[in-house]
Design a protein around this motif. Sequence first.
Motif, PDB file in Angstrom:
ATOM      1  N   GLY A   1     -12.992   2.873  30.365  1.00 29.69           N
ATOM      2  CA  GLY A   1     -12.698   4.287  30.240  1.00 29.69           C
ATOM      3  C   GLY A   1     -11.816   4.855  31.334  1.00 29.69           C
ATOM      4  N   PRO A   2     -11.611   6.178  31.303  1.00 35.38           N
ATOM      5  CA  PRO A   2     -10.724   6.822  32.278  1.00 35.38           C
ATOM      6  C   PRO A   2     -11.243   6.753  33.703  1.00 35.38           C
ATOM      7  N   ASN A   3     -12.539   6.544  33.884  1.00 34.89           N
ATOM      8  CA  ASN A   3     -13.086   6.393  35.237  1.00 34.89           C
ATOM      9  C   ASN A   3     -13.103   4.938  35.692  1.00 34.89           C
ATOM     10  N   GLY A   4     -12.671   4.030  34.805  1.00 36.02           N
ATOM     11  CA  GLY A   4     -12.574   2.620  35.144  1.00 36.02           C
ATOM     12  C   GLY A   4     -11.128   2.211  35.284  1.00 36.02           C
ATOM     13  N   ILE A   5     -10.667   1.335  34.388  1.00 35.07           N
ATOM     14  CA  ILE A   5      -9.284   0.863  34.468  1.00 35.07           C
ATOM     15  C   ILE A   5      -8.431   1.391  33.316  1.00 35.07           C
ATOM     16  N   GLY A   6      -8.964   2.382  32.583  1.00 31.32           N
ATOM     17  CA  GLY A   6      -8.169   2.999  31.531  1.00 31.32           C
ATOM     18  C   GLY A   6      -8.174   2.252  30.222  1.00 31.32           C
ATOM     19  N   LEU A   7      -9.178   1.406  30.014  1.00 30.42           N
ATOM     20  CA  LEU A   7      -9.295   0.640  28.777  1.00 30.42           C
ATOM     21  C   LEU A   7     -10.586   0.970  28.052  1.00 30.42           C
ATOM     22  N   ALA A   8     -10.552   0.862  26.741  1.00 30.04           N
ATOM     23  CA  ALA A   8     -11.759   0.858  25.927  1.00 30.04           C
ATOM     24  C   ALA A   8     -12.028  -0.601  25.565  1.00 30.04           C
ATOM     25  N   LEU A   9     -13.149  -1.126  26.011  1.00 27.87           N
ATOM     26  CA  LEU A   9     -13.425  -2.555  25.812  1.00 27.87           C
ATOM     27  C   LEU A   9     -13.786  -2.880  24.374  1.00 27.87           C
ATOM     28  N   THR A  10     -14.392  -1.925  23.670  1.00 27.17           N
ATOM     29  CA  THR A  10     -14.715  -2.072  22.250  1.00 27.17           C
ATOM     30  C   THR A  10     -14.338  -0.770  21.548  1.00 27.17           C
ATOM     31  N   PRO A  11     -14.203  -0.772  20.212  1.00 27.87           N
ATOM     32  CA  PRO A  11     -13.716   0.424  19.508  1.00 27.87           C
ATOM     33  C   PRO A  11     -14.588   1.655  19.732  1.00 27.87           C
ATOM     34  N   GLN A  12     -13.928   2.787  19.997  1.00 25.78           N
ATOM     35  CA  GLN A  12     -14.606   4.067  20.235  1.00 25.78           C
ATOM     36  C   GLN A  12     -13.616   5.196  20.001  1.00 25.78           C
ATOM     37  N   LYS A  13     -14.134   6.392  19.729  1.00 29.29           N
ATOM     38  CA  LYS A  13     -13.273   7.531  19.389  1.00 29.29           C
ATOM     39  C   LYS A  13     -13.198   8.512  20.563  1.00 29.29           C
ATOM     40  N   TRP A  14     -11.976   8.974  20.834  1.00 29.13           N
ATOM     41  CA  TRP A  14     -11.722   9.870  21.948  1.00 29.13           C
ATOM     42  C   TRP A  14     -10.875  11.056  21.494  1.00 29.13           C
ATOM     43  N   ARG A  15     -10.878  12.107  22.315  1.00 28.94           N
ATOM     44  CA  ARG A  15      -9.996  13.263  22.079  1.00 28.94           C
ATOM     45  C   ARG A  15      -9.182  13.520  23.337  1.00 28.94           C
ATOM     46  N   LEU A  16      -7.883  13.703  23.147  1.00 25.50           N
ATOM     47  CA  LEU A  16      -6.974  14.096  24.215  1.00 25.50           C
ATOM     48  C   LEU A  16      -6.658  15.570  24.042  1.00 25.50           C
ATOM     49  N   SER A  17      -6.881  16.361  25.080  1.00 24.16           N
ATOM     50  CA  SER A  17      -6.644  17.799  25.036  1.00 24.16           C
ATOM     51  C   SER A  17      -5.401  18.138  25.861  1.00 24.16           C
ATOM     52  N   LEU A  18      -4.472  18.864  25.257  1.00 25.95           N
ATOM     53  CA  LEU A  18      -3.232  19.255  25.920  1.00 25.95           C
ATOM     54  C   LEU A  18      -3.037  20.766  25.786  1.00 25.95           C
ATOM     55  N   ASP A  19      -2.322  21.354  26.718  1.00 26.32           N
ATOM     56  CA  ASP A  19      -2.081  22.794  26.670  1.00 26.32           C
ATOM     57  C   ASP A  19      -0.981  23.151  25.674  1.00 26.32           C
ATOM     58  N   SER A  20      -0.108  22.198  25.382  1.00 18.93           N
ATOM     59  CA  SER A  20       0.933  22.402  24.377  1.00 18.93           C
ATOM     60  C   SER A  20       1.446  21.032  23.956  1.00 18.93           C
ATOM     61  N   PHE A  21       2.309  21.006  22.964  1.00 22.79           N
ATOM     62  CA  PHE A  21       2.922  19.745  22.562  1.00 22.79           C
ATOM     63  C   PHE A  21       3.922  19.249  23.596  1.00 22.79           C
ATOM     64  N   TYR A  22       4.282  20.113  24.527  1.00 22.92           N
ATOM     65  CA  TYR A  22       5.264  19.749  25.536  1.00 22.92           C
ATOM     66  C   TYR A  22       4.659  19.820  26.931  1.00 22.92           C
TER      67      TYR A  22
END
Length: 220
Positions: free
Chosen positions: A51-72
């Motif tokens: 995960g994001p607190n490790g090395i940035g990988l998902a070791l097995t399948p899982q669902k996440w959401r990325l939140s952004l302030d805009s498309f840019y």
Amino acid sequence: MTDWSRLTLLDGPATAPIDLDTAKRHLRIYHDDEDEHIQLLLDAVTAFVEGPNGIGLALTPQKWRLSLDSFYSRNLINGFSPAYGYGAAYLDVGAIYSAISIPLGPTTSVEQVSYTDDTGAMHIVPADQYVVDIESTPARISPLYGGMWPITINYLGAVKVDFTAGFASTPADLKAALLLLLGHWFENRENVVAGERAVAVEVPFTVETILNKYRVGRFA
């Protein structure tokens, strides 16, 4: 706010990269007396790497959401800007190209891209209006050639990207790293081991070498 703090786990993995029986065989434990402790360490080892607190990988399948302030949104991926190279302070993707980068990998699919418009109404961007490149690292999402992202409200978290990340089968060297770290923590249960001389207990070099091969975005 960095891309790492914009990630939210929606649905955790259904399977673990290493099960208890495999862990016990690695530790050469043939009784059940320490199962609870071994499982605790196994969960901790996975959390240390994943995960994001490790090395940035998902070791097995899982669902996440990325939140952004805009498309840019301005966001830094791997410390690299196509315009300015490594070490750039930020990447203004709107000024260069309108692709959204997904910082957690390996991304296998994008389920939904949604946004809040300037009236406060939430919409889902039709899947036929953008393309997803999951072969790149990080994965990217971009409007169709010649198209543009919709206009959003000027507010925090106006854009949400729901995606699935994780290896279908965790690579053997990552499994080996987990088992090596598990064994290390099982044998060394304190930060410092006292003996004829004090010995600092650190992450084994072999483990670090394997993790650095896969580490995404930053050194955790």
